[in-house]
Scaffold this active site. Structure first.
Site, PDB file in Angstrom:
ATOM      1  CB  SER A   1      46.180  39.007   1.712  1.00 33.59           C
ATOM      2  OG  SER A   1      47.539  39.297   1.977  1.00 33.59           O
ATOM      3  CE  LYS A   2      42.833  36.328   8.831  1.00 29.79           C
ATOM      4  NZ  LYS A   2      41.980  35.215   8.432  1.00 29.79           N
TER       5      LYS A   2
END
Ligand code: GLU
Length: 497
Positions: A258-259
């Site tokens: 994920s970011k």
């Protein structure tokens, strides 16, 4: 015939909606390898029709990343080719034209449902626990009447008409045949209200017009793969060979990256973004080697590959669809291996910007001497200035406490350093040949272990407790500066006594 023996036409088709990461780079690499291996063509196509998600500067970063990796494209933006334009935003009319052909053949239809109606339809489906899917309201419209509404300017989209009955069999090169019931497939939108095509139509049209033989893409496209095959078959076109690559898992192997996790990684000096890896001191050879192995293997033991090796040895028959976890320890390991595989001159050119960035004034002669002794010791180029910055400094500033030898007092250490000064100043020059044996003998005379004595000298001369081999380092620094630094160390120890 194996599909990879004829010259292939393959494309890497990124959307400029984000940064080039390991996953995208791997797709581009496999495309590139297949193209080079078969004497085929590697095409770069920019899929920039999703204006809402468009990120300014993303295309430049993508291209810069590909060039840094050495994945030069044969057709595409900046280089041209006979199948352009290679930016989808410049192909709007082409897609509209093909969508209208499908309408004329009754294989697509105009849909006038408003966003509000679609939202309440979805809500209802959710409440009744039905699959979320267009309910087909506009499918029933009389085509003539629908065309009139379009001509009168009523907002509309164009949807693909999935057959109501039966199933479709599609073939993924890695997974084999996949059979999907048509009733589970949505009537996806091909053309949006603003007249722009969606990926589903645009990519199929482009792959056809650009004569793409192998579509290599991420496995996130498996869910809409049946729709894509339907579209191609509706036009009666030949299908490419479809290859959906394995997904990348985060380093723990649990789930996709994920970011937030990417940001965390950066704190440890790692990143999934190609542009960051460049800044962190990874060499493109190592990045290519690592990503090549994330979904492909040559045999069960060979792991070191140069790009040329990969061009020879890559084969789509040895791609593996199982998810692959990103392993940064391996990145460091391979980076070290590829750094050691470089010529001194090449490595000099690559480490130089890292020294400059860290604020050192680099003397090229000195750098040529320093590079061979750090080549064996660095895992990333970024480590070079930390390990060897002292070669480019006028003075070093040791931590006084660290000047005191192991199990020794400041006075003992100062005395030892004085003896070292006398010894080294008596030598014609300082290098392994002249200094190694006398320094070891001196340690014996002083009843010190070589490690104790060398430790004190190291801190005085390099300012650090860890450095490349001491005598080799002193040889590069030169007798005069070495003696100056030793005197300074003696002074510092004297002040502590
Ligand atoms: N534009 C798509 C993406 O960035 C490309 C997928 C494909 O290769 O067909 O995911």
């Amino acid at each position: 015939m194996t599909p990879s023996t004829k010259p292939v036409r393959v494309r890497f088709a990124p959307s400029p909606t984000g940064r080039l990461h390991l996953g995208g780079a791997r797709t581009a690499l496999y495309d590139y390898l297949l193209a080079r291996q078969t004497g085929g063509t590697f095409i770069l196509r920019i899929e920039d029709i999703d204006l809402k998600r468009y990120v300014p500067g993303a295309e430049e970063e993508l291209k810069q990343g590909l060039r840094w990796l050495g994945l030069e494209w044969d057709e595409g933006p900046d280089v041209g080719g006979s199948f352009g334009p290679y930016r989808q935003s410049e192909r709007k009319e082409i897609y509209l034209d093909y969508a209208r052909q499908l309408i004329d053949q009754g294989k697509a239809y105009y849909c006038f449902c408003t966003p509000q109606r679609l939202a309440s339809m979805r809500e209802q489906q959710q409440r009744s626990k039905l699959p979320i899917k267009y309910d087909g309201t506009c499918r029933q419209l009389d085509p003539g009447k629908a065309a009139k509404r379009v001509a009168a300017g009523e907002p509309h989209v164009i949807r693909f008409k999935i057959p109501e009955e039966g199933s479709i069999t599609i073939h993924d090169y890695l997974r084999g045949d996949i059979v999907v019931e048509n009733r589970t497939i949505d009537d996806y939108i091909l053309i949006r209200t603003d007249g722009f095509a969606l990926y589903h139509l645009a990519a199929m049209v482009d792959d056809h017009l650009m004569k793409i033989s192998h579509v290599i893409r991420g496995s996130e496209w498996l869910s809409t793969f049946p729709l894509h095959a339907h579209i191609i078959r509706a036009f009666g076109w030949e299908e490419p060979i479809w290859i959906h690559l394995s997904i990348f898992l985060k380093p723990s192997g649990k789930g996709k990256m994920s970011k937030r996790e990417s940001a965390e990684l950066m704190k440890d000096g790692y990143s999934i973004y190609i542009n960051d890896l460049q800044g962190l001191g990874y060499v493109p050879e190592a990045v290519l080697n690592c990503i090549a192995l994330m979904g492909w293997s040559y045999d069960d033991h060979t792991e070191f590959f140069t790009k040329e090796d990969l061009i020879q040895k890559f084969s789509i028959d040895r791609l593996n669809p199982a998810p692959a976890a990103i392993n940064f320890t391996k990145f460091d390991h391979f980076n070290g291996l590829h750094i050691r595989n470089l010529s001194i001159e090449d490595l000099c050119n690559r480490v130089k910007p890292f020294f400059l960035n860290a604020g050192y004034k680099v003397d090229d002669q000195v750098l040529m001497q320093v590079t061979p002794i750090i080549q064996q010791r660095i895992a990333t180029l970024e480590e070079a200035p930390t390990m060897a910055g002292f070669f480019f400094e006028e003075h070093v500033y040791p931590n006084p406490q660290e000047l005191i030898g192991a199990k020794m007092t400041a006075v003992d250490s100062a005395n030892a350093l004085r003896a070292v000064y006398d010894l080294l100043s008596s030598l014609p020059r300082i290098d392994t040949e002249t200094a190694e044996i006398p320094m070891r003998n001196l340690a014996d005379q002083l009843h010190l272990k070589a490690g104790q004595l060398f430790g004190i000298i190291r801190v005085a001369v390099t300012g650090k407790t860890v450095s490349p081999p001491l005598i080799e380092s002193m040889a590069i620094i030169g007798k005069e500066k070495v003696l100056e630094r030793i005197l300074n160390g003696i002074d510092m120890l004297g002040n502590m006594a």
